[in-house]
Write an enzyme that holds these catalytic residues in place. Structure first.
Site, PDB file in Angstrom:
ATOM      1  N   HIS A  14       0.839  -1.196   0.000  1.00  0.00           N
ATOM      2  CA  HIS A  14       0.000   0.000   0.000  1.00  0.00           C
ATOM      3  C   HIS A  14       0.876   1.248   0.000  1.00  0.00           C
ATOM      4  O   HIS A  14       1.305   1.714   1.060  1.00  0.00           O
ATOM      5  CB  HIS A  14      -0.913  -0.011   1.232  1.00  0.00           C
ATOM      6  N   HIS A  46      -2.055  -1.323   7.128  1.00  0.00           N
ATOM      7  CA  HIS A  46      -1.683  -1.574   5.734  1.00  0.00           C
ATOM      8  C   HIS A  46      -0.548  -0.654   5.290  1.00  0.00           C
ATOM      9  O   HIS A  46       0.135  -0.942   4.303  1.00  0.00           O
ATOM     10  CB  HIS A  46      -2.897  -1.393   4.807  1.00  0.00           C
ATOM     11  N   PRO A  94      -6.387  -5.542  10.848  1.00  0.00           N
ATOM     12  CA  PRO A  94      -7.848  -5.439  10.920  1.00  0.00           C
ATOM     13  C   PRO A  94      -8.222  -4.042  11.415  1.00  0.00           C
ATOM     14  O   PRO A  94      -7.881  -3.657  12.540  1.00  0.00           O
ATOM     15  CB  PRO A  94      -8.225  -6.521  11.941  1.00  0.00           C
ATOM     16  N   LEU A  95      -8.891  -3.284  10.583  1.00  0.00           N
ATOM     17  CA  LEU A  95      -9.086  -1.863  10.881  1.00  0.00           C
ATOM     18  C   LEU A  95      -9.919  -1.646  12.141  1.00  0.00           C
ATOM     19  O   LEU A  95     -10.857  -2.383  12.430  1.00  0.00           O
ATOM     20  CB  LEU A  95      -9.711  -1.168   9.681  1.00  0.00           C
ATOM     21  N   ASP A 123      -9.424   6.640   7.435  1.00  0.00           N
ATOM     22  CA  ASP A 123     -10.884   6.613   7.301  1.00  0.00           C
ATOM     23  C   ASP A 123     -11.447   5.231   7.624  1.00  0.00           C
ATOM     24  O   ASP A 123     -12.497   5.107   8.249  1.00  0.00           O
ATOM     25  CB  ASP A 123     -11.278   7.002   5.866  1.00  0.00           C
ATOM     26  N   HIS A 182      -4.190   3.250  -3.229  1.00  0.00           N
ATOM     27  CA  HIS A 182      -4.294   2.617  -1.911  1.00  0.00           C
ATOM     28  C   HIS A 182      -3.506   1.314  -1.840  1.00  0.00           C
ATOM     29  O   HIS A 182      -2.595   1.190  -1.022  1.00  0.00           O
ATOM     30  CB  HIS A 182      -5.763   2.346  -1.561  1.00  0.00           C
ATOM     31  N   GLU A 216     -18.548  -4.984  23.844  1.00  0.00           N
ATOM     32  CA  GLU A 216     -17.766  -6.217  23.944  1.00  0.00           C
ATOM     33  C   GLU A 216     -16.541  -6.223  23.040  1.00  0.00           C
ATOM     34  O   GLU A 216     -15.460  -6.680  23.430  1.00  0.00           O
ATOM     35  CB  GLU A 216     -18.636  -7.442  23.630  1.00  0.00           C
ATOM     36  N   PHE A 276     -22.097 -13.710  23.635  1.00  0.00           N
ATOM     37  CA  PHE A 276     -21.585 -12.473  23.044  1.00  0.00           C
ATOM     38  C   PHE A 276     -20.097 -12.562  22.701  1.00  0.00           C
ATOM     39  O   PHE A 276     -19.505 -11.560  22.261  1.00  0.00           O
ATOM     40  CB  PHE A 276     -21.864 -11.285  23.956  1.00  0.00           C
ATOM     41  N   HIS A 315     -29.821 -15.945  23.563  1.00  0.00           N
ATOM     42  CA  HIS A 315     -28.882 -15.843  24.672  1.00  0.00           C
ATOM     43  C   HIS A 315     -28.299 -17.195  25.083  1.00  0.00           C
ATOM     44  O   HIS A 315     -27.504 -17.265  26.024  1.00  0.00           O
ATOM     45  CB  HIS A 315     -29.557 -15.186  25.883  1.00  0.00           C
TER      46      HIS A 315
END
Length: 649
Positions: free
Chosen positions: A26, A65, A114-115, A153, A258, A405, A431, A467
């Site tokens: 990138h 990246h 992972p953004l 962004d 990018h 979470e 969860f 649940h």
């Protein structure tokens, strides 16, 4: 161009050269964000010769990246990356992988990619700094540093970043400074396609100081904004830095800048724009000298800080020793060898026995820092005498994460990455779906984060299928380097906490019941081995039952009149698989083919233990709404069902 501009352009060109050589990566972010990165690295407190210095400023490249930019900085500042390492960008086993990897390259503070994860981890780092300062600082400040982030962004579109930023604003984390590389471009095109909000107004609403640098190439503007950010210690700061992706290249301002190499012609055009020599991986002698001068200034600040550290050591030797040991993962856990830690007088839900064990830990260990996603009364995850962590009471050890979470899990990782503390997060097992991406990063980074996951089965009852966890255990077990531990009674729950506290490179997920569990006669410290015989057969072994959690009690009851039946409690498959071959054979003999596995969750993954001739009593559909005991009967997870299977073998 002046020397600072030349340094910035060196960062840019080294970065695009890496991408071009790898034919992968990138280039757009480094070309646009290099000025901001240069100013931050020049002004933050760090020492390339001591990259693990406790009181260093932390830097997280949330936009992972753009890793080639980080590697360029690490090379130029002298963190041990050579030009040959830059030339091996994205190659197998190189020191310069495609996204920054913690523990792999000196100077990389967190695994990002992972953004949204990086900015959220940074919130955890800033919380750790605030809490440790409250613990250790006296008339001498030994903990006093900032956490810097460069994000894009994409980071701010991901929901996790808003969760964590909201908490950061609530907590008033004034030493957290985020530089937002605002270039208005994502892979698909202009951000206007999907992202038209006013980020500055949003962050102001979250309780942040918000600043803007309108010229992302202006060293002066960026420096002034950084100084203003550091001046406000009551609010975290977002600095919106307006940049152009791919600045100076033929793809400036385009989405193609990018994630694609510029190509040979594009590189040539970029070199012309920057008046750069037509030479790959070029660093001029005057640039080298300039970075050496910067490092001299950094070293001066470092030595000044070290003198303060020496003075602290002289005045507070015990506290200093404890601090240094904690950052080397040397915690005093001697209390875990005390038999009293594992004694419980009455039957209780494993969430309750876990809560009791946690509070026994908190009585002896004041470096535990964690909490719940608004479920502490249900998770039994509150440390009763430890106070709440807040903007006003940073010395408190209980964190109120709120209903967040995903961010909670990343923040726990950030606390662990910062060092000096143990940390946990807690919620309902169902969860864990919201937590999985960050738990995966715990495992990738070899962080011994602790996750308390209660309400572990259809025993949740009336709350119904939404649940009642069915597939979550299988999901957690599928994550490499992750210990999933589901205790059958109070002793096993305390053993689970011992495993979690002693872990130094593996996250531990404690899976706990809402319903009361009987303390089993055969319960044993051998639970730390992941599986053991909780009820031994009389005479020859004919059949065996393997169960976890609340189902172990059912299995013991079903087998009590069956002489040739062995019952095995298996709180952790991962711990069991780590045992030697002889131990595993002793517990589950290969020649005993008549086996039953019992777990009130999906059967997925249990085939290995049931074998070709065995049976699995499980639930391969979603739950049902009703009292927990009735739901267990409805799905056939009962003593009678186990007896029936035994008789059919």
């Amino acid at each position: 161009m002046n020397i600072e501009e030349k340094c910035i352009n060196t960062i840019r060109m080294l970065s695009v050269d890496q991408v071009q050589r790898a034919n992968s990566g990138h280039p757009g972010l480094p070309l646009g964000a290099a000025p901001a990165a240069y100013v931050v690295w020049k002004n933050m407190n760090h020492n390339p010769k001591d990259p693990k210095w406790i009181n260093r400023d932390r830097f997280v490249l949330s936009a992972g990246h753009g890793s080639s930019m980080l590697y360029s900085l690490l090379h130029l500042f002298g963190y041990g990356l050579e030009i040959s390492d830059l030339e091996n960008f994205r190659q197998l086993n190189s020191k310069t992988p495609g996204h920054p990897e913690y523990g792999h390259t000196a100077g990389v503070e967190a695994t990002t990619g992972p953004l949204g994860q990086g900015i959220s981890v940074a919130v955890g780092m800033a919380m750790a700094e605030r809490h440790l300062a409250a613990i250790y600082n006296k008339n001498i400040e030994i903990i006093n540093h900032h956490t810097y982030v460069i994000c894009g962004d994409g980071d701010l579109m991901e929901g996790i970043s808003n969760e964590s930023s909201s908490l950061a604003g609530t907590l008033g984390l004034g030493k957290l400074i985020v530089l937002y590389d605002s270039n208005n471009i994502t892979i698909e095109g202009s951000t206007d396609l999907a992202f038209r909000e006013n980020v500055m107004l949003r962050y102001a609403a979250l309780g942040w100081q918000v600043l803007e640098v309108k010229d992302g190439n202006s060293i002066r503007e960026i420096t002034d904004a950084l100084n203003e950010a550091k001046a406000d210690e009551k609010k975290p700061t977002l600095i919106k830095v307006d940049t152009k992706i791919g600045y100076g290249s033929p793809r400036e301002g385009l989405s193609k800048a990018h994630g694609e190499p510029l190509g040979e012609e594009g590189i040539l055009e970029t070199r012309k724009f920057y008046e750069w020599p037509e030479k790959d991986f070029y660093v001029s002698e005057d640039v080298k000298r300039h970075f050496e001068e910067i490092n001299k200034d950094l070293l001066f600040k470092y030595e000044e800080n070290k003198r303060v550290e020496k003075l602290y050591e002289k005045n507070y030797p015990e506290e200093y020793k404890k601090l240094v040991n904690s950052f080397n993962n040397k915690f005093d856990l001697e209390f875990l060898e005390d038999e009293e830690f594992y004694k419980f007088d009455k039957d209780m839900a494993s969430r309750a026995s876990s809560g009791e064990a946690l509070n026994r830990i908190a009585e002896k260990f004041d470096l535990m820092f964690g909490g719940s996603a608004d479920l502490a009364p249900s998770n039994k995850s509150h440390m009763n005498n430890s106070g709440n962590f807040s903007a006003e009471t940073p010395e408190g050890s209980n964190i109120n994460f709120g209903i967040r979470e995903h961010a909670m899990t990343a923040i726990v990782n950030g606390i662990m990455l910062h060092g000096g503390l143990k940390s946990y997060g807690s919620t309902f097992l169902v969860f864990a779906d919201y937590m999985k991406p960050a738990i995966r990063l715990s495992a990738i980074q070899h962080l011994p984060s602790i996750f308390i996951l209660t309400h572990d089965s259809i025993g949740v009852g009336e709350d119904g299928p939404t649940h009642q966890p069915i597939e979550q255990l299988a999901m957690l077990r599928s994550i490499p380097n992750n210990i999933v531990y589901r205790p059958a009674d109070a002793l096993e729950a305390a053993v689970g906490w011992s495993v979690a506290m002693k872990s130094d490179s593996t996250p531990v997920c404690l899976i706990l019941s809402r319903q009361t569990l009987k303390n089993l006669e055969g319960s044993s410290m051998e639970a730390q081995k992941g599986a053991y015989v909780v009820k031994r057969e009389e005479g020859d072994l004919e059949k065996l039952i393997i169960a976890t959690g609340s189902e172990v009690g059912l299995a013991v009851e079903a087998a009590k009149d069956e002489k040739g039946v062995r019952v095995i409690s298996m709180p952790s498959r991962e711990l069991f698989e780590a045992q030697c071959k002889d131990y595993k054979e002793k517990i589950i003999p290969l020649n005993c083919k008549k086996r039953i596995v019992v777990e009130a969750a999906t059967s997925f993954g249990w085939e290995k233990y049931s074998g070709d001739e065995g049976k699995i009593l499980s639930i391969d559909e979603f739950g049902a709404s009703g009292p927990g005991s009735e739901v267990f009967k409805y799905f056939g997870i009962t003593v009678e069902s186990i007896k029936k299977l035994l008789n059919e073998m």
